[in-house]
Design a protein around this motif. Structure first.
Motif, PDB file in Angstrom:
ATOM      1  N   ARG A   1       0.830  -1.207   0.000  1.00  0.00           N
ATOM      2  CA  ARG A   1       0.000   0.000   0.000  1.00  0.00           C
ATOM      3  C   ARG A   1       0.865   1.257   0.000  1.00  0.00           C
ATOM      4  O   ARG A   1       0.544   2.250  -0.661  1.00  0.00           O
ATOM      5  CB  ARG A   1      -0.920  -0.002   1.207  1.00  0.00           C
ATOM      6  CG  ARG A   1      -2.020  -1.056   1.151  1.00  0.00           C
ATOM      7  CD  ARG A   1      -2.952  -0.928   2.345  1.00  0.00           C
ATOM      8  NE  ARG A   1      -3.592   0.382   2.358  1.00  0.00           N
ATOM      9  CZ  ARG A   1      -4.365   0.809   3.356  1.00  0.00           C
ATOM     10  NH1 ARG A   1      -4.570   0.022   4.411  1.00  0.00           N
ATOM     11  NH2 ARG A   1      -4.923   1.993   3.317  1.00  0.00           N
ATOM     12  N   LEU A   2       1.977   1.209   0.766  1.00  0.00           N
ATOM     13  CA  LEU A   2       2.879   2.358   0.789  1.00  0.00           C
ATOM     14  C   LEU A   2       3.503   2.597  -0.578  1.00  0.00           C
ATOM     15  O   LEU A   2       3.646   3.753  -1.022  1.00  0.00           O
ATOM     16  CB  LEU A   2       3.968   2.140   1.845  1.00  0.00           C
ATOM     17  CG  LEU A   2       3.540   2.301   3.302  1.00  0.00           C
ATOM     18  CD1 LEU A   2       4.680   1.921   4.232  1.00  0.00           C
ATOM     19  CD2 LEU A   2       3.100   3.739   3.578  1.00  0.00           C
ATOM     20  N   ARG A   3       3.906   1.501  -1.254  1.00  0.00           N
ATOM     21  CA  ARG A   3       4.481   1.662  -2.591  1.00  0.00           C
ATOM     22  C   ARG A   3       3.452   2.238  -3.572  1.00  0.00           C
ATOM     23  O   ARG A   3       3.780   3.104  -4.387  1.00  0.00           O
ATOM     24  CB  ARG A   3       5.000   0.304  -3.095  1.00  0.00           C
ATOM     25  CG  ARG A   3       6.321  -0.117  -2.479  1.00  0.00           C
ATOM     26  CD  ARG A   3       6.961  -1.212  -3.299  1.00  0.00           C
ATOM     27  NE  ARG A   3       6.143  -2.422  -3.289  1.00  0.00           N
ATOM     28  CZ  ARG A   3       6.284  -3.417  -2.419  1.00  0.00           C
ATOM     29  NH1 ARG A   3       7.209  -3.329  -1.472  1.00  0.00           N
ATOM     30  NH2 ARG A   3       5.526  -4.489  -2.489  1.00  0.00           N
ATOM     31  N   ALA A   4       2.213   1.724  -3.471  1.00  0.00           N
ATOM     32  CA  ALA A   4       1.162   2.247  -4.348  1.00  0.00           C
ATOM     33  C   ALA A   4       0.907   3.725  -4.081  1.00  0.00           C
ATOM     34  O   ALA A   4       0.744   4.532  -5.014  1.00  0.00           O
ATOM     35  CB  ALA A   4      -0.119   1.433  -4.145  1.00  0.00           C
ATOM     36  N   LEU A   5       0.888   4.108  -2.808  1.00  0.00           N
ATOM     37  CA  LEU A   5       0.667   5.518  -2.461  1.00  0.00           C
ATOM     38  C   LEU A   5       1.814   6.386  -2.955  1.00  0.00           C
ATOM     39  O   LEU A   5       1.603   7.506  -3.441  1.00  0.00           O
ATOM     40  CB  LEU A   5       0.519   5.638  -0.937  1.00  0.00           C
ATOM     41  CG  LEU A   5       0.209   7.028  -0.389  1.00  0.00           C
ATOM     42  CD1 LEU A   5      -1.120   7.533  -0.939  1.00  0.00           C
ATOM     43  CD2 LEU A   5       0.175   7.006   1.142  1.00  0.00           C
ATOM     44  N   ARG A   6       3.046   5.848  -2.862  1.00  0.00           N
ATOM     45  CA  ARG A   6       4.210   6.608  -3.333  1.00  0.00           C
ATOM     46  C   ARG A   6       4.128   6.843  -4.843  1.00  0.00           C
ATOM     47  O   ARG A   6       4.401   7.940  -5.323  1.00  0.00           O
ATOM     48  CB  ARG A   6       5.492   5.862  -2.973  1.00  0.00           C
ATOM     49  CG  ARG A   6       6.754   6.584  -3.425  1.00  0.00           C
ATOM     50  CD  ARG A   6       7.999   5.825  -3.018  1.00  0.00           C
ATOM     51  NE  ARG A   6       9.192   6.487  -3.506  1.00  0.00           N
ATOM     52  CZ  ARG A   6       9.784   7.509  -2.919  1.00  0.00           C
ATOM     53  NH1 ARG A   6       9.273   8.006  -1.803  1.00  0.00           N
ATOM     54  NH2 ARG A   6      10.862   8.044  -3.438  1.00  0.00           N
ATOM     55  N   TRP A   7       3.727   5.813  -5.572  1.00  0.00           N
ATOM     56  CA  TRP A   7       3.597   5.965  -7.022  1.00  0.00           C
ATOM     57  C   TRP A   7       2.496   6.966  -7.368  1.00  0.00           C
ATOM     58  O   TRP A   7       2.633   7.764  -8.298  1.00  0.00           O
ATOM     59  CB  TRP A   7       3.308   4.608  -7.660  1.00  0.00           C
ATOM     60  CG  TRP A   7       4.547   3.820  -7.945  1.00  0.00           C
ATOM     61  CD1 TRP A   7       4.985   2.696  -7.316  1.00  0.00           C
ATOM     62  CD2 TRP A   7       5.521   4.121  -8.948  1.00  0.00           C
ATOM     63  NE1 TRP A   7       6.174   2.268  -7.836  1.00  0.00           N
ATOM     64  CE2 TRP A   7       6.535   3.130  -8.851  1.00  0.00           C
ATOM     65  CE3 TRP A   7       5.661   5.123  -9.904  1.00  0.00           C
ATOM     66  CZ2 TRP A   7       7.640   3.119  -9.686  1.00  0.00           C
ATOM     67  CZ3 TRP A   7       6.778   5.108 -10.742  1.00  0.00           C
ATOM     68  CH2 TRP A   7       7.754   4.112 -10.626  1.00  0.00           C
TER      69      TRP A   7
END
Length: 358
Positions: free
Chosen positions: A4-10
């Motif tokens: 989820r953090l990676r998706a939010l960062r993208w």
């Protein structure tokens, strides 16, 4: 959570890129009407403010927008030195702002870390002092119990004692009163000490002499419960140990008090010593219910009340064994073990002999 953090960062990265490209595109579209670069500068400054820490993503956004802007200048044949230099000046301001903001936030982060560390130390000091105060107050019970026991004997049989016996009882009251004063001094030391608490006061003393005085003070209390208190000391002229006499006394008082507390009427408590090479072991054995496996796992826990119950209606606060463990841990060269016993509980306290220390 990491996905989820990676998706939010993208999502954030794409949003920043689109936002910056929108500002650059608007600047290019309006360039023929006005050569003002304030929209371009404002968008990049907004990115610098919203994303405070300098990182590769933000530098990529800067590079992408500057590449598009200067490509437009090249294709449009812009040769005005002021127009060519202004974006570079803006870039220098952005990079400087990034660095200043970064160091400011890093300083704030470091300051917050120090505050959190200080807060943890203060909480640890509060807990440590609270524990030591509870232990000191708990240990006041032993001398007070001794005074109450002998005063009960005197009240029930005022004329049944010889002069020597009365002198002996008064000596016990005096010794118990001295112990109470010692515990009060401990409380004063705790109040004046830092996070580590009062330091042990090491000295050489005769363990057999100290044990005799301790067990003698408990005999009347044991007798009021119908319990025999036996002593069996190792054959030696002196059993001189090097430790904190007051702390060792408190440890032994707690262990013997517990043994009497949980031994039923008609039972017995044995306090003995034996020499083990360069050490002396004090063994306290009772005829109480002992400890279950669940009790052993929580034996020295803070305010842990175990399965056994006092046999004479005494109170049980769960501080006694916790106090013992804390005192033992604070003494160099002293160890405490719970030994296997067919009946009751058996504790073994080991201390270094003076000749071993030397």
């Amino acid at each position: 959570p990491r996905r989820r953090l990676r998706a939010l960062r993208w999502q954030c990265t794409i949003g920043v890129v689109l936002f910056s490209l929108g500002g650059t595109s608007a600047t290019i579209l309006l360039f023929r009407l006005s050569t003002d670069l304030s929209l371009f500068s404002g968008v990049l400054l907004a990115i610098a403010i919203l994303f405070r820490f300098p990182d590769n993503t933000k530098f990529f956004v800067y590079a992408l927008n500057y590449a598009i802007l200067y490509a437009f200048f090249y294709t449009e044949g812009v040769r005005d030195p002021v127009l060519l230099q202004n974006p570079i000046f803006i870039l220098l301001i952005l990079l400087l702002f990034d660095r200043v903001t970064f160091f400011s936030m890093a300083s704030g982060y470091s300051r917050n870390r120090r505050i959190l560390k200080l807060n943890r130390l203060m909480r640890a000091e509060y807990r440590n002092k609270s524990d030591m105060i509870c232990i000191a107050i708990h240990d006041l019970k032993s001398p007070v119990t001794g005074i109450m026991s002998v005063s009960t004997l005197l009240r029930e049989s005022p004329g049944g004692f010889s002069k020597n016996e009365r002198d002996e009882i008064l000596a016990e009251v005096q010794e118990s009163s001295r112990n109470i004063l010692g515990h009060i001094e401990d409380l004063v030391d705790i109040a004046q000490s830092g996070i580590a608490g009062p330091r042990p006061r090491y000295s050489d003393f005769d363990l057999s002499e100290a044990l005799y005085a301790i067990t003698h003070n408990f005999r009347h209390h044991a007798a009021t419960k119908g319990i025999e208190l036996y002593t069996r000391f190792a054959h030696a002229e002196r059993q001189t140990v090097h430790s904190d006499r007051r702390a060792v006394t408190r440890i032994l008082e707690n262990l013997i008090s517990n043994a009497i507390k949980y031994t039923p009427s008609g039972g017995s408590v044995l306090v003995g010593t034996r020499l083990i090479e360069t050490r002396v072991a004090v063994e306290i054995a009772d005829e109480g219910p002992g400890f279950t496996e669940a009790d052993r796992a929580r034996l020295f826990g803070r305010l842990e009340r175990l399965s056994a119950r006092p046999t004479g209606g005494e109170s049980s606060t769960g501080i006694g064994l916790y106090a013992v463990r804390k005192l033992v841990d604070g003494l160099h060269g002293v160890s405490l073990d719970l030994e296997d016993s067919e009946r009751g509980a058996r504790f073994r306290l080991e201390l270094p002999l003076v000749r071993a220390v030397e």
